[in-house]
Scaffold this active site. Structure first.
Site, PDB file in Angstrom:
ATOM      1  N   LEU A 323       0.896  -1.074  -0.004  1.00  0.00           N
ATOM      2  CA  LEU A 323       0.158  -0.022  -0.054  1.00  0.00           C
ATOM      3  C   LEU A 323       0.987   1.393   0.032  1.00  0.00           C
ATOM      4  CD1 LEU A 323      -2.570  -1.026   2.791  1.00  0.00           C
ATOM      5  CD2 LEU A 323      -3.013  -1.046   0.175  1.00  0.00           C
ATOM      6  N   GLY A 324       2.078   1.165   0.655  1.00  0.00           N
ATOM      7  CA  GLY A 324       2.763   2.466   0.555  1.00  0.00           C
ATOM      8  C   GLY A 324       4.163   2.132   1.607  1.00  0.00           C
ATOM      9  N   GLY A 326       6.436   3.950   4.754  1.00  0.00           N
ATOM     10  CA  GLY A 326       6.370   5.240   5.458  1.00  0.00           C
ATOM     11  C   GLY A 326       7.883   5.008   6.329  1.00  0.00           C
ATOM     12  N   GLY A 329       8.394   1.789   7.770  1.00  0.00           N
ATOM     13  CA  GLY A 329       8.798   0.642   6.672  1.00  0.00           C
ATOM     14  C   GLY A 329       7.687   0.575   6.119  1.00  0.00           C
ATOM     15  N   LYS A 345       1.731  -3.324   8.664  1.00  0.00           N
ATOM     16  CA  LYS A 345       2.832  -2.430   8.861  1.00  0.00           C
ATOM     17  C   LYS A 345       4.208  -3.129   9.424  1.00  0.00           C
ATOM     18  CE  LYS A 345       2.738   1.045  11.642  1.00  0.00           C
ATOM     19  NZ  LYS A 345       2.655   2.478  12.055  1.00  0.00           N
ATOM     20  N   ASP A 442       3.836  13.308  16.062  1.00  0.00           N
ATOM     21  CA  ASP A 442       4.140  13.216  14.789  1.00  0.00           C
ATOM     22  C   ASP A 442       2.740  13.321  14.134  1.00  0.00           C
ATOM     23  OD1 ASP A 442       5.903  12.877  12.661  1.00  0.00           O
ATOM     24  OD2 ASP A 442       5.732  10.714  12.784  1.00  0.00           O
TER      25      ASP A 442
END
Length: 636
Positions: A323-324, A326, A329, A345, A442
């Site tokens: 999916l992406g 970050g 990871g 994740k 964050d």
């Protein structure tokens, strides 16, 4: 691969370090690595079967081209080849009758089938069993089990009044068997899911809890196969023989100890050094596992996923499921056997975040329940792997849309204002109403996920901290993302709820403008979004900040209110910024905002060189994010 054919090798290539081995499939319908492996042991020169990394079966020595614990009829037409040199240690076989169909297949329950019969039956190797050829007796046998205890397949109708379910799809037949054997309360088990995964454990006190019937279900019942009618005469000689053997062993042990006495000190010293190194290398993971197990036992609602089940869900972490990416990871989409979609994740080996952030997110987010916070389902720790399992959100993250000229058009003003309100409600919950008062530390566009209805959910609590009533803390380790960090946090390490308020203000201005906080904004303008907004505010031209894709849908009063609130949030001094309670009130209350913003923090007065940057830089199709940074402020 689960099949060995003639001339194929088992063993190791010493030059490349490559290992050849067979690995069983997980179940008959799940073609992923399972519990069993067939390997060549070069030192003893014998075949071994491992279950979950532990040896459960050995072939015995090779004599006259026959292995001791492989049935004669399974070896009759085989010719074995063993190579042992500086290049490799390998085992292979060929067929003397050149049978093209001859092969060894390692099944999902640990059997090796070959030809008409079995080469090995590691499915029989558990507990006390060391009588079936090659079986290795378990070292950790519970006291409640007895010699002769075996699981026998039964068919019938069972009483479900006293059962437990293990829905973990990483449990196969052998895992259920081992788990039931080690649990003194377990009397029988069966599979849970049609694909052969999961377990149902029965805790019966008598045989009346089930009825044999060929039309019923299949289950595996623990029974004792030893008869109790053996002659008592054997006990008259077993006692003296056992005593004699014990005495001999004691004498041998004493002699051995005396012989090696001079080496004891050096050996103990070496062992202490080795244990110390092992402890240093593994203490973080061990403590993490202990913490997680405590959380699970205290009813946190977290689920501990097996690594194999995560592999199945994500199709082996395939690129199609990604999916992406970050700071933590890569993130993958997964599907559980129940059909539930999940986001996985996975901590990257090169990630700046480690076990501390991983445990932090795990222990914090499991305590939080709010519609604008992402839901954590569980985690997985396997050797160096650290993985978090979340609910799957269909529309990815806010930055995926916000900073893209094309996708940004999907966010009209109504959706953007809804997102702003949702984020503010989630932060208010963290700061004021959750059982644990949390500072996120964050907050940024990439950490805002969107569900199928474009509702926002705050994610990534790896940097979050619990705060007390004083609500101000100090740290020597600055973590966060440039452009979102407040001045007192970035420069002094001081953080509070007002640090999150500052980040929210930056994010709010990004949502209004569709631009990144650290960007270039036109000729003769400051280099960042905050400064650009401040100058437009002073000039009475705030509405020029609005993303051009929303010009036909935005409400001027709401936009003006949002910009006003955003500038109040990014003021230099923390005490001048509003609380999230005040912000939610200002967003929902249509009355005028009384206070006016002071000059914001990080106001940059430098001018952009005309021939290098222009207003074309307002919007970009790039979705590259300013990365999370860590600054160590400890004295050297």
């Amino acid at each position: 691969m689960d099949t060995l054919i003639p001339t194929m090798k088992l063993g190791v290539n010493h030059k490349t370090g490559h290992h050849w081995l067979l690995v069983s499939y997980f179940t008959k319908t799940l073609f992923i690595p399972g519990a069993f492996s067939l390997e060549w042991e070069p030192v003893e020169q014998e075949l071994i079967i491992k279950r979950r990394g532990k040896v459960c079966w050995k072939s015995g020595k090779l004599r006259n081209n026959k292995f001791e614990h492989i049935p004669e009829d399974a070896q009759g037409v085989l010719k074995y080849s063993i190579v042992s040199n500086g290049d490799e240690d390998t085992f292979s076989f060929t067929s003397t009758n050149e049978d093209p169909d001859l092969q060894w297949t390692l099944t999902e329950i640990g059997q090796i089938s070959g030809g008409e019969g079995y080469v090995a039956r590691a499915d029989l190797c558990y507990g006390y069993n060391n009588t079936d050829g090659g079986c290795q007796r378990w070292q950790d046998i519970p006291k409640c089990r007895n010699p002769g205890d075996v699981f026998q397949k039964m068919t019938g109708f069972v009483n479900y009044q006293n059962v437990t379910f293990e829905g973990n799809i990483s449990y196969s037949y052998s895992d259920c068997e081992a788990s039931c054997w080690s649990n003194c309360d377990c009397s029988a088990f069966r599979k849970l899911y049609p694909n052969g995964t999961g377990c149902v454990f029965f805790h019966w006190s008598s045989a009346e809890s089930y009825t044999s019937d060929s039309t019923g279900i299949s289950f595996y019942l623990l029974v004792n196969m030893l008869t109790h009618h053996k002659s008592t005469k054997k006990w008259t000689w077993i006692g003296p023989v056992a005593a004699t053997a014990l005495l001999a062993m004691c004498l041998f042990t004493i002699c051995l100890a005396l012989k090696k006495r001079k080496f004891v000190f050096q050996e103990k010293k070496r062992q202490r050094m080795v244990m110390k190194m092992v402890h240093l290398a593994t203490c973080s993971r061990s403590s993490a596992m202990e913490d997680i197990e405590v959380d699970l036992k205290t009813g946190s609602g977290l689920k501990l996923f097996n690594y194999t089940s995560v592999m199945v869900a994500t199709n082996g972490f395939s690129s199609e499921n990604k999916l992406g990416q970050g700071g933590f990871g890569p993130v993958y989409k997964g599907i559980l056997p129940t059909g539930q979609e999940i986001a996985v994740k996975r901590l990257a080996k090169t990630s700046g975040q480690g076990i501390v952030e991983f445990k932090n997110e795990l222990t914090l987010i499991c305590e939080l329940q709010h519609m604008n916070l992402v839901q954590l389902l569980g985690c997985c720790i396997d050797e160096e792997e650290r993985i978090l399992i979340y609910e799957y959100l269909h529309n990815k993250s806010l930055d995926f849309y916000l900073f893209d000229c094309t996708r940004g058009k999907l966010l009209d003003w109504k959706k953007r204002f809804k997102i702003i309100e949702g984020i503010s409600q989630g932060l208010l919950y963290l700061h004021k109403y959750s059982r644990l008062k949390i500072i996120h530390r964050d907050l940024k566009a990439s950490n805002i996920l969107l569900d199928k209805n474009m509702n926002p959910k705050i994610s990534d609590f790896g940097m979050a901290r619990i705060f007390t009533q004083e609500s101000v803390s100090n740290t020597n380790r600055i973590v966060g993302t440039h452009g979102y960090m407040s001045p007192e946090y970035m420069m002094e390490g001081v953080f509070s709820t007002k640090s999150d308020v500052y980040s929210f203000g930056v994010l709010l201005l990004e949502i209004v403008s569709g631009r990144r906080s650290l960007g270039c904004y036109g000729d003769d303008r400051p280099l960042n979004l905050i400064g650009h907004t401040w100058e437009l505010w002073k000039d009475g031209a705030s509405l020029e900040l609005v993303d051009s894709s929303t010009k036909e849908s935005f409400d001027p009063d709401e936009v003006q209110r949002c910009i006003h609130i955003g500038l109040l949030c990014v003021q230099h001094y923390a005490d001048d910024r509003p609380t999230m309670f005040d912000i939610v009130s200002m967003l929902t209350n249509k009355s005028a905002i009384v206070s006016l913003p002071e000059r914001p923090a990080f106001y940059v007065g430098r001018k952009i060189i005309h021939d290098q940057l222009s207003s074309k830089d307002f919007c970009t199709n790039s979705t590259v994010e300013i990365t999370t940074s860590t600054i160590d402020m400890t004295d050297s």
